[in-house]
Design a protein around this motif. Structure first.
Motif, PDB file in Angstrom:
ATOM      1  N   PRO A 152       0.877  -1.059   0.230  1.00 26.51           N
ATOM      2  CA  PRO A 152       0.166  -0.158   0.141  1.00 26.51           C
ATOM      3  C   PRO A 152       0.717   1.458  -0.097  1.00 26.51           C
ATOM      4  CG  PRO A 152       0.118  -0.863   2.149  1.00 26.51           C
ATOM      5  CD  PRO A 152       0.368  -2.235   1.691  1.00 26.51           C
ATOM      6  N   VAL A 154       1.094   5.972   0.313  1.00 27.18           N
ATOM      7  CA  VAL A 154       0.153   6.819   0.968  1.00 27.18           C
ATOM      8  C   VAL A 154       0.840   7.822   0.339  1.00 27.18           C
ATOM      9  CG1 VAL A 154      -0.588   8.246   2.632  1.00 27.18           C
ATOM     10  CG2 VAL A 154      -0.204   5.702   2.790  1.00 27.18           C
ATOM     11  N   SER A 167      -4.086   7.443  -1.228  1.00 34.83           N
ATOM     12  CA  SER A 167      -3.652   6.320  -1.134  1.00 34.83           C
ATOM     13  C   SER A 167      -4.379   5.438  -2.186  1.00 34.83           C
ATOM     14  CB  SER A 167      -4.424   5.455   0.330  1.00 34.83           C
ATOM     15  OG  SER A 167      -5.444   5.366   0.048  1.00 34.83           O
ATOM     16  N   ASP A 169      -3.983   0.484  -2.625  1.00 28.21           N
ATOM     17  CA  ASP A 169      -3.727   0.005  -2.361  1.00 28.21           C
ATOM     18  C   ASP A 169      -4.224  -1.447  -3.239  1.00 28.21           C
ATOM     19  OD1 ASP A 169      -3.421  -2.673  -0.086  1.00 28.21           O
ATOM     20  OD2 ASP A 169      -4.658  -1.705   1.117  1.00 28.21           O
ATOM     21  N   GLU A 213      -3.372   8.156   7.613  1.00 32.30           N
ATOM     22  CA  GLU A 213      -2.972   7.067   6.846  1.00 32.30           C
ATOM     23  C   GLU A 213      -2.345   6.002   6.685  1.00 32.30           C
ATOM     24  OE1 GLU A 213      -6.142   5.807   3.261  1.00 32.30           O
ATOM     25  OE2 GLU A 213      -5.778   7.006   4.992  1.00 32.30           O
ATOM     26  N   LYS A 216      -3.857   3.969   9.704  1.00 34.01           N
ATOM     27  CA  LYS A 216      -5.428   3.469   9.532  1.00 34.01           C
ATOM     28  C   LYS A 216      -4.636   1.743   8.786  1.00 34.01           C
ATOM     29  CE  LYS A 216      -8.438   5.436   7.861  1.00 34.01           C
ATOM     30  NZ  LYS A 216      -8.481   6.385   6.859  1.00 34.01           N
ATOM     31  N   LEU A 217      -3.633   2.264   7.761  1.00 38.25           N
ATOM     32  CA  LEU A 217      -3.601   0.806   6.440  1.00 38.25           C
ATOM     33  C   LEU A 217      -3.285   0.092   7.623  1.00 38.25           C
ATOM     34  CD1 LEU A 217      -2.731   2.967   3.549  1.00 38.25           C
ATOM     35  CD2 LEU A 217      -5.024   1.549   3.807  1.00 38.25           C
ATOM     36  N   GLU A 223     -11.492   3.283   7.089  1.00 40.29           N
ATOM     37  CA  GLU A 223     -12.059   3.485   6.221  1.00 40.29           C
ATOM     38  C   GLU A 223     -10.811   4.426   5.237  1.00 40.29           C
ATOM     39  OE1 GLU A 223     -14.998   5.526   2.297  1.00 40.29           O
ATOM     40  OE2 GLU A 223     -15.055   5.254   4.205  1.00 40.29           O
ATOM     41  N   SER A 224      -9.976   3.450   4.302  1.00 36.05           N
ATOM     42  CA  SER A 224      -8.895   4.391   3.730  1.00 36.05           C
ATOM     43  C   SER A 224      -9.511   5.198   2.627  1.00 36.05           C
ATOM     44  CB  SER A 224      -7.860   2.843   2.861  1.00 36.05           C
ATOM     45  OG  SER A 224      -8.139   2.891   1.358  1.00 36.05           O
TER      46      SER A 224
END
Length: 257
Positions: A152, A154, A167, A169, A213, A216-217, A223-224
């Motif tokens: 992923p 960002v 981002s 992914d 972000e 979070k990933l 939510e991305s």
């Protein structure tokens, strides 16, 4: 002393207690961060705040890639450096600051340009990549490496008073890549800050957004931003959102790539 990703000791439990109190993170989430590697391309305006927060949050290994040295004009916004480090490699300067903030993590400085060979070496080792560069050729190279390794990515940008954050992914089938949003054909160019200038706090807002972000990933929380481009007007501090989709004909991630 280094942090243990398998079992947090008393010092780690206290250091990261405000994270651990969050139900979405807890001890297991903090251990996930400790076992993760973040590859940060660029230790400038965006990479500075992003790396500070990732270090403070306890991401176990930060790899900082930057070929440049600290200049006086950088200090207006690149808060990971200080006036005592003029002429020092930015990656090494960042390492010193990040270790001072959190001596439990590993910080790997890479004083080199982020070319295809370097990216092919480091991207597959990363849990997440943060594109904090300032030019389209590097961004497209980073995107190609992330698509190839399915890591992923960002992405942030800050020029003048305008900021962007999103981002990519591809671990989720059907998600778009950077090339789907910004094709490399044509004359589009964002240009360096030295050409256009940049509002100092804007880089902090976008860089912190990149750190959020990335966390979070790594944690699988919320939510991305995949498929959603956040646009910030630094003059009004208003955010707008633009949605975008995967291009089936994309030469990087498309059906026949």
């Amino acid at each position: 002393m280094t942090q243990n990703a398998d079992a947090l000791d008393d010092d780690q439990l206290l250091r990261y207690s405000r994270h651990i109190l969050l139900d979405e993170i807890g001890i297991e989430g903090q251990q996930t961060l400790a076992a993760s590697t973040a590859l940060i391309i660029g230790a400038g305006g965006l990479g500075a705040p992003a790396s500070l927060y990732l270090a403070a949050a306890g991401v176990g290994r930060l790899v900082i890639v930057d070929h440049d040295t600290v200049e006086l004009s950088n200090l207006q916004r690149q808060i990971v450096h200080d006036a005592g480090r003029l002429g020092e490699a930015k990656a090494l300067s960042a390492q010193r600051t990040l270790h001072a903030i959190n001596p439990l993590i590993e910080v790997v400085p890479v004083v080199a340009r982020a070319d295809d060979a370097l990216l092919a070496q480091w991207v597959p080792q990363a849990s997440v990549v943060l594109d904090c560069s300032d030019n389209f050729p590097t961004r497209h190279a980073i995107n190609r490496a992330c698509v190839a390794a399915c890591v992923p990515l960002v992405s942030g940008a800050a020029v003048r008073f305008d900021g962007q954050l999103t981002s990519f992914d591809l671990r989720t089938p059907g998600n778009p890549c950077y090339h789907c949003l910004f094709p490399d054909e044509g004359d589009a160019s964002d240009g360096p800050c030295a050409t256009f200038g940049v509002f100092a706090p804007l880089t902090g807002l976008i860089g912190c957004g990149q750190a959020a972000e990335a966390l979070k990933l790594l944690l699988g929380v919320g939510e991305s931003l995949a498929g959603r481009l956040q646009l910030l007007d630094g003059k009004t501090l208003r955010w707008k959102e633009m949605r975008y989709k995967r291009d089936p004909a994309c030469p990087v991630c498309g059906d026949h790539a």
